[in-house]
Structures are given as structure tokens and as C-alpha cells.
Design a protein around this motif. Sequence first.
Motif, short mmCIF file in Angstrom:
data_model
loop_
_atom_site.label_atom_id
_atom_site.label_comp_id
_atom_site.label_asym_id
_atom_site.label_seq_id
_atom_site.Cartn_x
_atom_site.Cartn_y
_atom_site.Cartn_z
N UNK A 1 0.77 -1.11 0.03
CA UNK A 1 -0.02 0.11 -0.22
C UNK A 1 0.93 1.22 0.02
N UNK A 2 0.43 2.37 -0.61
CA UNK A 2 0.96 3.48 -0.67
C UNK A 2 0.71 4.40 0.77
N UNK A 3 0.00 3.90 1.50
CA UNK A 3 -0.75 4.48 2.80
C UNK A 3 0.22 3.72 4.10
N UNK A 4 1.08 4.30 4.62
CA UNK A 4 1.65 3.61 5.90
C UNK A 4 0.94 4.11 7.09
N UNK A 5 -0.12 4.50 7.18
CA UNK A 5 -0.65 5.00 8.35
C UNK A 5 -1.42 3.92 9.24
N UNK A 6 -1.35 2.65 8.82
CA UNK A 6 -1.79 1.60 9.67
C UNK A 6 -1.13 0.44 9.55
N UNK A 7 -0.76 -0.24 10.64
CA UNK A 7 0.06 -1.39 10.54
C UNK A 7 -0.55 -2.44 11.74
N UNK A 8 -0.10 -3.64 11.36
CA UNK A 8 -0.60 -4.88 12.45
C UNK A 8 0.84 -5.06 13.20
N UNK A 9 0.48 -5.36 14.54
CA UNK A 9 1.51 -5.73 15.56
C UNK A 9 1.24 -6.81 16.47
N UNK A 10 1.93 -7.74 16.81
CA UNK A 10 1.81 -8.72 17.59
C UNK A 10 1.50 -8.15 19.08
N UNK A 11 1.02 -9.10 20.11
CA UNK A 11 0.88 -8.46 21.11
C UNK A 11 2.29 -8.28 22.05
N UNK A 12 3.14 -9.11 21.58
CA UNK A 12 4.86 -9.10 22.06
C UNK A 12 5.37 -7.84 21.50
N UNK A 13 5.19 -7.42 20.35
CA UNK A 13 5.60 -6.05 19.61
C UNK A 13 5.11 -5.06 20.38
N UNK A 14 3.89 -4.95 20.78
CA UNK A 14 3.29 -3.70 21.43
C UNK A 14 3.79 -3.77 22.80
N UNK A 15 3.87 -4.70 23.53
CA UNK A 15 4.39 -4.71 24.90
C UNK A 15 6.08 -4.24 24.87
N UNK A 16 6.70 -4.61 23.78
CA UNK A 16 8.20 -4.14 23.71
C UNK A 16 8.07 -2.70 23.67
N UNK A 17 7.20 -2.03 22.93
CA UNK A 17 7.43 -0.69 22.30
C UNK A 17 6.80 0.19 23.58
N UNK A 18 5.85 -0.45 24.55
CA UNK A 18 5.57 0.13 25.64
C UNK A 18 6.52 0.54 26.79
N UNK A 19 7.22 -0.99 26.99
CA UNK A 19 8.13 -1.04 27.85
C UNK A 19 9.83 -0.16 27.62
N UNK A 20 9.88 -0.11 26.41
CA UNK A 20 11.11 0.42 25.93
C UNK A 20 11.04 1.71 25.21
N UNK B 1 1.53 7.50 20.57
CA UNK B 1 0.98 8.43 19.75
C UNK B 1 -0.09 7.86 18.69
N UNK B 2 -0.22 6.54 18.64
CA UNK B 2 -0.96 6.01 17.69
C UNK B 2 -1.97 4.98 18.52
N UNK B 3 -3.08 4.94 18.09
CA UNK B 3 -4.33 4.47 18.42
C UNK B 3 -4.11 2.78 18.30
N UNK B 4 -4.35 2.07 19.38
CA UNK B 4 -4.23 0.63 19.20
C UNK B 4 -5.74 0.15 19.16
N UNK B 5 -6.02 -0.58 18.03
CA UNK B 5 -7.45 -0.87 17.88
C UNK B 5 -7.25 -2.53 17.82
N UNK B 6 -8.04 -3.26 18.69
CA UNK B 6 -7.95 -4.93 18.84
C UNK B 6 -8.45 -5.22 17.42
#
Length: 113
Positions: free
Chosen positions: A44-63, A100-105
Motif C-alpha cells: 500500500x502507498x499509505x503507511x498510516x496503519x500497521x498490524x503488530x503482535x501483542x509482544x511487539x506492542x508490549x516491547x514498544x511500551x516497555x522500551x 501517539x498511535x491508536x491501538x485497535x484490537x
Amino acid sequence: MKVVSDWLIAESYQTKDTSSHNSFDFLAKREGSTIFVEVKGTTSADPSSILMTANEVNLHKEKKGETALAIVSSIKLTKGENPIASEGQLDMQISWDIDQWERVPTAFRLERT
């Protein structure tokens, strides 16, 4: 992954590919600092939405403050028995703040009780 690796090396980072055994793709070091780099790619030409695993989200919150998000968009994909990805536009966000990004289940794991 190559687009991001090339960018990191050009910016004088020493890189290690950790994608096969960690919840981040590169460990990048430069001048005594270390960042955990997550790479996401899309045709896609629009990089404003991505998928992340729970482990990836936790890493970015913790670090927070020690992570980077690299999104490669507009990737050209040549299909076939051995697909080939080429080109792409890099959006590199060092010290990325996941808050700064909205997390949507988007999925649930269900367990039998």
C-alpha cells in the motif's frame, strides 16, 4: 528488511538481525546507544496503519524512547514460486512513541474454560 538495514548502516548504526528469535527485527547500536527496531512492510502507498503482535506492542511500551518503527510502503511485489519484493518508500521513526498511535484490537484468542 534490506531497505531498513541499508538505512541503518548508512546512518552509522551497527546492526544485528534479531527477527527470527525476538519481538523486534533489528538491534541497532551507535555511539553508546541501542535501539530496538521494528520493521513493517506493505504494498500500500499509505503507511498510516500497521498490524503488530501483542509482544511487539508490549516491547514498544516497555522500551519507549529506545525503539524505532520502520515502515516500508509502496513495495513492488513480483509473485511466483519465489516472490520478490523490491522498491518501497521508507518512513523511519527513531524514538517512536507507540502512545501517539491508536491501538485497535483486531483479533482475540479464545480458550476453552
